[in-house]
Design a protein around this motif. Structure first.
Motif, PDB file in Angstrom:
ATOM      1  N   ALA A  83       0.809  -1.218   0.000  1.00  0.00           N
ATOM      2  CA  ALA A  83       0.000   0.000   0.000  1.00  0.00           C
ATOM      3  C   ALA A  83       0.841   1.265   0.000  1.00  0.00           C
ATOM      4  O   ALA A  83       0.456   2.281  -0.575  1.00  0.00           O
ATOM      5  N   THR A  84       1.997   1.237   0.682  1.00  0.00           N
ATOM      6  CA  THR A  84       2.880   2.408   0.709  1.00  0.00           C
ATOM      7  C   THR A  84       4.274   1.956   0.291  1.00  0.00           C
ATOM      8  O   THR A  84       4.635   0.791   0.428  1.00  0.00           O
ATOM      9  N   GLY A  85       5.058   2.912  -0.214  1.00  0.00           N
ATOM     10  CA  GLY A  85       6.339   2.548  -0.802  1.00  0.00           C
ATOM     11  C   GLY A  85       7.542   3.088  -0.065  1.00  0.00           C
ATOM     12  O   GLY A  85       7.435   3.971   0.793  1.00  0.00           O
ATOM     13  N   LEU A  86       8.705   2.560  -0.450  1.00  0.00           N
ATOM     14  CA  LEU A  86       9.976   3.023   0.108  1.00  0.00           C
ATOM     15  C   LEU A  86      10.494   4.240  -0.639  1.00  0.00           C
ATOM     16  O   LEU A  86      11.326   4.986  -0.136  1.00  0.00           O
ATOM     17  N   GLY A  87      10.029   4.444  -1.887  1.00  0.00           N
ATOM     18  CA  GLY A  87      10.453   5.612  -2.656  1.00  0.00           C
ATOM     19  C   GLY A  87      11.804   5.473  -3.308  1.00  0.00           C
ATOM     20  O   GLY A  87      12.461   6.470  -3.579  1.00  0.00           O
ATOM     21  N   SER A  88      12.230   4.231  -3.572  1.00  0.00           N
ATOM     22  CA  SER A  88      13.544   4.003  -4.173  1.00  0.00           C
ATOM     23  C   SER A  88      13.418   3.073  -5.366  1.00  0.00           C
ATOM     24  O   SER A  88      13.016   1.911  -5.212  1.00  0.00           O
ATOM     25  N   ASP A  94       7.616  -0.373  -4.202  1.00  0.00           N
ATOM     26  CA  ASP A  94       6.810   0.759  -4.646  1.00  0.00           C
ATOM     27  C   ASP A  94       5.426   0.771  -4.019  1.00  0.00           C
ATOM     28  O   ASP A  94       4.822  -0.286  -3.785  1.00  0.00           O
ATOM     29  N   ARG A  95       4.919   1.948  -3.851  1.00  0.00           N
ATOM     30  CA  ARG A  95       3.503   2.122  -3.533  1.00  0.00           C
ATOM     31  C   ARG A  95       2.671   1.487  -4.652  1.00  0.00           C
ATOM     32  O   ARG A  95       2.884   1.740  -5.824  1.00  0.00           O
ATOM     33  N   GLY A  96       1.731   0.639  -4.258  1.00  0.00           N
ATOM     34  CA  GLY A  96       0.867   0.021  -5.255  1.00  0.00           C
ATOM     35  C   GLY A  96       1.450  -1.192  -5.940  1.00  0.00           C
ATOM     36  O   GLY A  96       0.870  -1.694  -6.907  1.00  0.00           O
ATOM     37  N   ALA A  97       2.597  -1.688  -5.469  1.00  0.00           N
ATOM     38  CA  ALA A  97       3.191  -2.867  -6.100  1.00  0.00           C
ATOM     39  C   ALA A  97       2.338  -4.102  -5.819  1.00  0.00           C
ATOM     40  O   ALA A  97       1.864  -4.294  -4.709  1.00  0.00           O
ATOM     41  N   ASN A  98       2.169  -4.927  -6.838  1.00  0.00           N
ATOM     42  CA  ASN A  98       1.407  -6.148  -6.646  1.00  0.00           C
ATOM     43  C   ASN A  98       2.303  -7.264  -6.142  1.00  0.00           C
ATOM     44  O   ASN A  98       3.438  -7.420  -6.576  1.00  0.00           O
ATOM     45  N   GLY A  99       1.793  -8.019  -5.200  1.00  0.00           N
ATOM     46  CA  GLY A  99       2.476  -9.214  -4.740  1.00  0.00           C
ATOM     47  C   GLY A  99       1.963 -10.416  -5.495  1.00  0.00           C
ATOM     48  O   GLY A  99       2.026 -10.464  -6.712  1.00  0.00           O
ATOM     49  N   ASP A 347      -8.221  -1.224  -2.870  1.00  0.00           N
ATOM     50  CA  ASP A 347      -9.512  -1.909  -2.862  1.00  0.00           C
ATOM     51  C   ASP A 347      -9.628  -2.776  -4.117  1.00  0.00           C
ATOM     52  O   ASP A 347      -9.440  -2.306  -5.238  1.00  0.00           O
ATOM     53  N   ALA A 348      -9.948  -4.052  -3.927  1.00  0.00           N
ATOM     54  CA  ALA A 348      -9.996  -4.992  -5.049  1.00  0.00           C
ATOM     55  C   ALA A 348     -11.050  -4.633  -6.083  1.00  0.00           C
ATOM     56  O   ALA A 348     -11.024  -5.153  -7.200  1.00  0.00           O
ATOM     57  N   ARG A 349     -11.963  -3.734  -5.760  1.00  0.00           N
ATOM     58  CA  ARG A 349     -13.014  -3.375  -6.719  1.00  0.00           C
ATOM     59  C   ARG A 349     -12.536  -2.395  -7.780  1.00  0.00           C
ATOM     60  O   ARG A 349     -13.249  -2.165  -8.769  1.00  0.00           O
ATOM     61  N   TYR A 350     -11.357  -1.817  -7.603  1.00  0.00           N
ATOM     62  CA  TYR A 350     -10.899  -0.760  -8.502  1.00  0.00           C
ATOM     63  C   TYR A 350      -9.644  -1.177  -9.266  1.00  0.00           C
ATOM     64  O   TYR A 350      -8.647  -1.599  -8.666  1.00  0.00           O
ATOM     65  N   HIS A 351      -9.693  -1.034 -10.591  1.00  0.00           N
ATOM     66  CA  HIS A 351      -8.478  -1.091 -11.408  1.00  0.00           C
ATOM     67  C   HIS A 351      -7.912   0.328 -11.432  1.00  0.00           C
ATOM     68  O   HIS A 351      -8.618   1.261 -11.837  1.00  0.00           O
ATOM     69  N   VAL A 352      -6.653   0.502 -11.016  1.00  0.00           N
ATOM     70  CA  VAL A 352      -6.145   1.853 -10.789  1.00  0.00           C
ATOM     71  C   VAL A 352      -4.913   2.167 -11.645  1.00  0.00           C
ATOM     72  O   VAL A 352      -4.113   1.286 -11.960  1.00  0.00           O
ATOM     73  N   VAL A 353      -4.815   3.442 -11.986  1.00  0.00           N
ATOM     74  CA  VAL A 353      -3.613   4.011 -12.597  1.00  0.00           C
ATOM     75  C   VAL A 353      -3.155   5.093 -11.638  1.00  0.00           C
ATOM     76  O   VAL A 353      -3.814   6.122 -11.496  1.00  0.00           O
ATOM     77  N   GLN A 354      -2.048   4.849 -10.935  1.00  0.00           N
ATOM     78  CA  GLN A 354      -1.671   5.765  -9.871  1.00  0.00           C
ATOM     79  C   GLN A 354      -0.251   6.287 -10.037  1.00  0.00           C
ATOM     80  O   GLN A 354       0.554   5.752 -10.791  1.00  0.00           O
ATOM     81  N   TRP A 355       0.029   7.348  -9.316  1.00  0.00           N
ATOM     82  CA  TRP A 355       1.278   8.100  -9.403  1.00  0.00           C
ATOM     83  C   TRP A 355       2.306   7.473  -8.491  1.00  0.00           C
ATOM     84  O   TRP A 355       2.005   7.118  -7.350  1.00  0.00           O
ATOM     85  N   MET A 381      -3.183  -2.709 -11.739  1.00  0.00           N
ATOM     86  CA  MET A 381      -2.485  -1.689 -10.963  1.00  0.00           C
ATOM     87  C   MET A 381      -1.330  -1.137 -11.798  1.00  0.00           C
ATOM     88  O   MET A 381      -0.239  -1.716 -11.830  1.00  0.00           O
ATOM     89  N   ALA A 382      -1.565  -0.027 -12.496  1.00  0.00           N
ATOM     90  CA  ALA A 382      -0.505   0.623 -13.268  1.00  0.00           C
ATOM     91  C   ALA A 382       0.127   1.709 -12.414  1.00  0.00           C
ATOM     92  O   ALA A 382      -0.575   2.510 -11.789  1.00  0.00           O
ATOM     93  N   ARG A 383       1.469   1.757 -12.395  1.00  0.00           N
ATOM     94  CA  ARG A 383       2.199   2.722 -11.563  1.00  0.00           C
ATOM     95  C   ARG A 383       3.034   3.611 -12.484  1.00  0.00           C
ATOM     96  O   ARG A 383       3.953   3.141 -13.155  1.00  0.00           O
ATOM     97  N   MET A 384       2.722   4.895 -12.495  1.00  0.00           N
ATOM     98  CA  MET A 384       3.367   5.836 -13.410  1.00  0.00           C
ATOM     99  C   MET A 384       4.452   6.615 -12.684  1.00  0.00           C
ATOM    100  O   MET A 384       4.195   7.296 -11.690  1.00  0.00           O
TER     101      MET A 384
END
Length: 748
Positions: A83-88, A94-99, A347-355, A381-384
């Motif tokens: 849910a939250t990232g290390l920023g590196s 990464d924030r939003g990384a899928n396991g 939330d599993a209900r949302y396909h997200v494109v996040q920053w 989960m797309a991470r830009m």
């Protein structure tokens, strides 16, 4: 970028797919009402109740989380995310990384409920032979990862203490840190627990968020020292989503000629004439109603936290897939919207494109979580990456100058649209297609360099960036969506898919991906990252012409008034190395072999050795890239590149220097010369040159290749004695060739 998981292979080994028919189906398998545990404890625990798919209670005083399970056995899917990232970017948490996604079974064993991850990478599709299914299930073990104490009952449900089960590191953060050289860490249980604010329940999904503090067990790594306030401890949130086992989805076998990710498993019921390993494409569920219209569109939600004007450009790029689905005959099949206020991206209900904000430049990534039994995508989960636009701006400023103008923003936003569409394409199941750019802009799933053309403008010569990036999905993308998402009647599906593929082959759509482009030993010159144009020679001429003009025009105008002149080094790097991808393509032509992914009967030729004349033409250009003029940094540039660049730019973006604090012009030349020679004399490429010339005396040989590189770099005796700029650059290039030859000679 492909869809990496922080847990990686270790998690995939733990569990991936489940038997489709071996175990009793249904969302929840409820049996007879359970007896109360010994001692008569039947009262529900204290705490806040959260009703939903798996009812929960959270006791704020003790921090415990209780689940209510309907019966002795319950099965569901469990999705893991960060849910939250290390920023590196180098570390990669990464924030939003899928396991991973697991098929989880809650199974009563006395006064406990065991949590079992079903290991069915190995399965039997023979649903009529239960004995065969049993033989497979008993040959490969599951993973029992927790034992939940039964604390009571709630009506017909078991109440279990799930605290220790959920408050754990599901993404293996310490292992990731150790691999990245950042030291040894472990979860500090006294500083970890359920994150109630992000733990929610809904009828179709249960969302549990946990806050985990990782404490250093050894020396802290340099990256953590820079990023974290106190590197000895840092806190991340990990997220678990529980959803019902999907049913009614029909998997689609992968076709090697169309680029999709997928699930891979052993099916021991396959006849001996067929492969044991089966693969099914990763796709969203898309169905048509009786009227032919899409029943439920695939909806993606774009993070409003992306800053403008990048936010609007991101949405525009994501919407390219609306066009692709419509052109594929599925109008309304895909839709892009803004993420609603208050929605949790996990939330599993949302396909997200996040920053994705990081400390340094990194990849944008398209990831997803799917049903490991079937390949059905459940959460995209797309991470830009926030730095990529700045990287593109550096090139623009190096070419055109950094004076304020609308053109620089337009250039950058064109790239933002393209990369947004690209990463969302991954989350739709599409893999990279690195051969598409050789046939025009056929696919957003290729990596496109900006098309920088040199034009005569009266007595002047200038850049034409009007075609820098493509607009909209390519023809290959539309075809791939048609293959992957068109719902066909079950009886006609196989024939319909074959017809779609044959139509694509007739139109010249080809598919080759990372394994064909990224390795140093790649052999097909048509398959590359960041290339453009139909031939390697055309692309080389286009890129080197632009590079020469950019080097000649590079001045302090590459930074804006008032900005540190030290930024010029960051702006000069992409200009100096502008032709590096064209160079890679030329090198692949040496000893090159073109190939496809044919299926018997489709008429494709499996392999074709690159013509000898074409190889020798490429060799001449590669050797020419080692000439002093090709390696030199003009004095007009060199005198601008003063000390202090690392004060404003991360070191990874800069030239290294052996003349600190002064810019190392010969070091830059050495780096470029090594790029040339290492690519031309790569070990497998050298072996192919030997083999090809052995079977065809007219082919380019390794000896001829080595002689050409030595002749191009060997300093003439008189020039070497006289010294000077040209002799120094020749020595640099000659040393690069000799070093590579020594490495080859020592290679076992």
């Amino acid at each position: 970028m492909p869809r990496p998981s922080p847990a990686g292979a270790a998690r995939r080994r733990l569990a991936a797919t489940v038997l489709v028919a071996a175990l009793p189906g249904g969302v929840l398998s409820a049996q007879a009402p359970p007896a109360a545990p010994a001692g008569g404890a039947a009262a529900a625990p204290a705490g806040e109740r959260l009703d939903g798919f798996l009812p929960m209670r959270h006791d704020a005083r003790t921090g415990k989380l209780f689940l209510e399970l309907p019966g002795d056995t319950t099965r569901a899917l469990m999705l893991t995310t960060l849910a939250t990232g290390l920023g590196s970017n180098p570390v990669g948490l990464d924030r939003g990384a899928n396991g991973e996604t697991y098929v989880v079974r809650f199974e009563r064993a006395g006064e406990r409920v065991l949590v079992v991850l079903e290991n069915t990478n190995y399965r039997s599709s023979d649903s009529a032979n239960t004995a065969h299914q049993r033989s497979v299930a008993e040959s490969f073990p599951p993973s029992t990862v927790a034992a939940l104490p039964i604390t009571g009952t709630e009506g017909r449900r078991l109440v279990v203490d799930a605290t220790d089960f959920v408050v754990r590191d599901w993404l293996d953060v310490p292992r990731t840190l150790l691999i990245a050289g950042q030291g040894q860490y472990a979860v500090a249980r006294d500083r970890s627990g359920v994150a109630r604010a992000h733990t929610r329940n809904y009828p179709g999904n249960t969302e549990i968020d946990v806050s985990l503090t990782f404490a250093a067990q050894s020396t802290v790594g340099s990256i953590l020292e820079r990023i974290v306030p106190d590197g000895r401890a840092f806190t991340l949130r990990e997220h678990l989503s529980f959803v019902p086992l999907p049913s009614g989805y029909r998997p689609r076998p992968l076709d090697p000629r169309v680029g999709y990710y997928g699930v891979r498993f052993h099916d021991f019921a396959q006849p001996i004439q067929r492969p044991l390993v089966q693969q099914w494409a990763a796709r969203h569920r898309l169905e048509r109603g009786p009227d032919g219209r899409v029943v439920k569109p695939i909806v993606y939600y774009v993070d409003p936290g992306i800053p403008e004007p990048v936010r609007t450009a991101t949405m525009q790029g994501v919407k390219w897939w609306e066009e692709a689905f419509a052109r594929a005959g599925l109008p309304g099949g895909f839709r892009a919207e803004w993420l609603p206020a208050g929605a949790d991206p996990m939330d599993a209900r949302y396909h997200v494109v996040q920053w994705e904000n990081r400390n340094e430049r990194g990849w944008s990534i398209g990831g997803s979580l799917g049903d490991p039994r079937t390949g059905e995508i459940l959460k995209a989960m797309a991470r830009m990456d926030s730095h990529r636009a700045r990287t593109d701006y550096n090139l623009y400023a190096g070419l055109m100058g950094a004076d304020a103008a609308a053109a620089d923003t337009a250039f950058v936003l064109a790239r933002v649209r393209q990369v947004s569409a690209h990463e969302v394409g991954h989350t739709l199941g599409l893999t990279h297609n690195y051969i598409a750019s050789g046939f025009g802009r056929q696919s957003v799933m290729d990596y496109p360099p900006p098309r920088v053309l040199v034009r005569a403008a009266g007595a002047d010569t200038t850049f034409d960036l009007s075609q820098a990036y493509g607009v909209g999905p390519g023809d290959y993308d539309v075809w791939a969506i048609r293959w992957g998402y068109t719902p066909f009647p079950a009886a006609a599906e196989a024939d319909s898919l074959r017809a779609v593929v044959q139509e694509g082959l007739r139109k010249g759509y080809l598919y080759l991906s990372d394994g064909d482009a990224r390795p140093d030993y790649a052999s097909d010159p048509r398959v590359n990252l960041w290339d453009d144009g139909s031939t390697e020679v055309d692309f080389w001429r286009q890129q080197t012409a632009a590079r020469r003009l950019a080097m000649r025009r590079f001045t302090e105008r590459a930074v804006r008034p008032g900005d540190p002149v030290a930024l010029l080094q960051e702006r000069f790097v992409p200009v100096y190395f502008m032709h590096r991808f064209a160079l890679n393509r030329l090198a692949k032509t040496l000893g090159g072999v073109e190939y496809a992914a044919p299926v018997r009967g489709d008429g494709q030729q499996a392999t074709r050795v690159v013509d000898a004349r074409r190889q020798r033409a490429a060799l001449a250009l590669v050797a020419g890239a080692l000439a002093p003029a090709a390696l030199d940094v003009p004095d007009t540039v060199r005198t601008l590149l003063g000390p202090g660049a690392d004060a404003v730019t991360p070191g990874v973006e800069l030239f290294r220097s052996q003349t600190r604090p002064v810019f190392d012009a010969l070091g830059a030349a050495r780096t470029l010369a090594a790029m040339v020679t290492d690519a031309a004399l790569q070990r497998d490429r050298a072996a192919r040159l030997v083999q090809q010339s052995a079977f065809d005396a007219g082919q380019l040989s390794l000896a001829e290749t080595v002689d050409a590189l030595l002749d191009a770099t060997r300093p003439a005796a008189a020039a070497a004695a006289a010294g000077g700029r040209e002799a120094a650059l020749r020595r640099v290039a000659h040393r690069a060739v000799l070093d590579r030859l020594l490495a080859l000679a020592a290679d076992s």
